[in-house]
Design a protein around this motif. Structure first.
Motif, PDB file in Angstrom:
ATOM      1  N   ASP A  41       0.716  -1.161  -0.078  1.00  0.00           N
ATOM      2  CA  ASP A  41      -0.045   0.121   0.206  1.00  0.00           C
ATOM      3  C   ASP A  41       0.835   1.207  -0.001  1.00  0.00           C
ATOM      4  OD1 ASP A  41      -2.964  -1.251   0.387  1.00  0.00           O
ATOM      5  OD2 ASP A  41      -1.610  -1.895   2.154  1.00  0.00           O
ATOM      6  N   VAL A  42       0.367   2.333  -0.599  1.00  0.00           N
ATOM      7  CA  VAL A  42       1.056   3.411  -0.733  1.00  0.00           C
ATOM      8  C   VAL A  42       0.135   4.632  -0.130  1.00  0.00           C
ATOM      9  CG1 VAL A  42       1.946   5.335  -2.373  1.00  0.00           C
ATOM     10  CG2 VAL A  42       2.197   3.091  -3.050  1.00  0.00           C
ATOM     11  N   HIS A  43       1.070   5.382   0.794  1.00  0.00           N
ATOM     12  CA  HIS A  43       0.210   6.560   1.531  1.00  0.00           C
ATOM     13  C   HIS A  43       0.990   7.789   1.421  1.00  0.00           C
ATOM     14  CE1 HIS A  43      -1.563   3.347   4.492  1.00  0.00           C
ATOM     15  NE2 HIS A  43      -0.732   2.455   3.919  1.00  0.00           N
ATOM     16  N   HIS A  44       0.131   8.743   1.597  1.00  0.00           N
ATOM     17  CA  HIS A  44       0.498  10.170   1.155  1.00  0.00           C
ATOM     18  C   HIS A  44       0.116  10.847   2.725  1.00  0.00           C
ATOM     19  CE1 HIS A  44      -0.206  14.278  -1.044  1.00  0.00           C
ATOM     20  NE2 HIS A  44       0.809  14.051  -0.417  1.00  0.00           N
ATOM     21  N   SER A  45       1.165  11.577   3.198  1.00  0.00           N
ATOM     22  CA  SER A  45       1.337  12.221   4.294  1.00  0.00           C
ATOM     23  C   SER A  45       0.163  13.219   4.402  1.00  0.00           C
ATOM     24  CB  SER A  45       2.604  12.873   4.514  1.00  0.00           C
ATOM     25  OG  SER A  45       2.435  13.897   5.987  1.00  0.00           O
ATOM     26  N   ASN A  46      -0.561  13.177   5.588  1.00  0.00           N
ATOM     27  CA  ASN A  46      -1.635  14.278   5.912  1.00  0.00           C
ATOM     28  C   ASN A  46      -1.061  15.629   6.181  1.00  0.00           C
ATOM     29  OD1 ASN A  46      -3.577  12.349   5.569  1.00  0.00           O
ATOM     30  ND2 ASN A  46      -3.662  11.927   7.558  1.00  0.00           N
ATOM     31  N   ASP A  47       0.270  15.612   6.728  1.00  0.00           N
ATOM     32  CA  ASP A  47       0.851  17.048   7.194  1.00  0.00           C
ATOM     33  C   ASP A  47       2.023  17.439   6.332  1.00  0.00           C
ATOM     34  OD1 ASP A  47      -0.611  16.554   9.509  1.00  0.00           O
ATOM     35  OD2 ASP A  47       1.150  15.027  10.471  1.00  0.00           O
ATOM     36  N   ASP A  48       2.543  16.480   5.365  1.00  0.00           N
ATOM     37  CA  ASP A  48       3.403  17.056   4.325  1.00  0.00           C
ATOM     38  C   ASP A  48       3.313  16.621   3.026  1.00  0.00           C
ATOM     39  OD1 ASP A  48       5.818  17.410   3.076  1.00  0.00           O
ATOM     40  OD2 ASP A  48       7.084  16.592   4.874  1.00  0.00           O
ATOM     41  N   PRO A  49       2.902  17.851   2.053  1.00  0.00           N
ATOM     42  CA  PRO A  49       2.452  17.188   0.640  1.00  0.00           C
ATOM     43  C   PRO A  49       3.489  16.521  -0.144  1.00  0.00           C
ATOM     44  CG  PRO A  49       2.997  19.583   0.997  1.00  0.00           C
ATOM     45  CD  PRO A  49       3.030  19.017   2.363  1.00  0.00           C
ATOM     46  N   ASP A  50       4.812  16.718   0.459  1.00  0.00           N
ATOM     47  CA  ASP A  50       5.725  16.075  -0.512  1.00  0.00           C
ATOM     48  C   ASP A  50       6.367  14.583   0.395  1.00  0.00           C
ATOM     49  OD1 ASP A  50       6.073  17.962  -2.267  1.00  0.00           O
ATOM     50  OD2 ASP A  50       7.494  19.113  -1.107  1.00  0.00           O
TER      51      ASP A  50
END
Length: 100
Positions: A41-50
């Motif tokens: 699974d790939v996740h994207h930070s809720n606090d850091d767009p990069d």
């Protein structure tokens, strides 16, 4: 039976966050299709767009080594210098508890 968990924290280069996200998402289907892959699974930070994180579970560390040798992973590795800021933050774990 315990499995091998790999967490990878990956920071996109400035202006490349969307491209990194797409590149990581392109790894999901072929990785999940590998016999030794229990989850990917790939996740994207809720606090850091990069910042992205890949959470993957394999039958063993050796199976993960085999995963990195496959063409879809080699193609991604070749793109790392263009997409990724700094080094990958790779952390490996072995599950101690019984599976849910």
């Amino acid at each position: 039976m315990s499995n091998f968990t790999n967490l990878v924290f990956i920071r996109a280069k400035a202006g490349r966050s969307e491209d990194l996200g797409k590149a990581l998402l392109s790894l999901v289907a072929p990785s999940r299709a590998e016999d030794a892959c229990l989850s990917y699974d790939v996740h994207h930070s809720n606090d850091d767009p990069d910042l992205r994180m890949v959470y993957e579970n394999w039958r063993s560390a050796g199976d993960l080594d085999g995963h990195f040798a496959l063409p879809h992973m080699q193609a991604f590795v070749a793109r790392i210098p263009d997409l990724v800021e700094g080094d990958l933050d790779l952390r490996s774990f072995t599950r101690l508890s019984d599976a849910a």
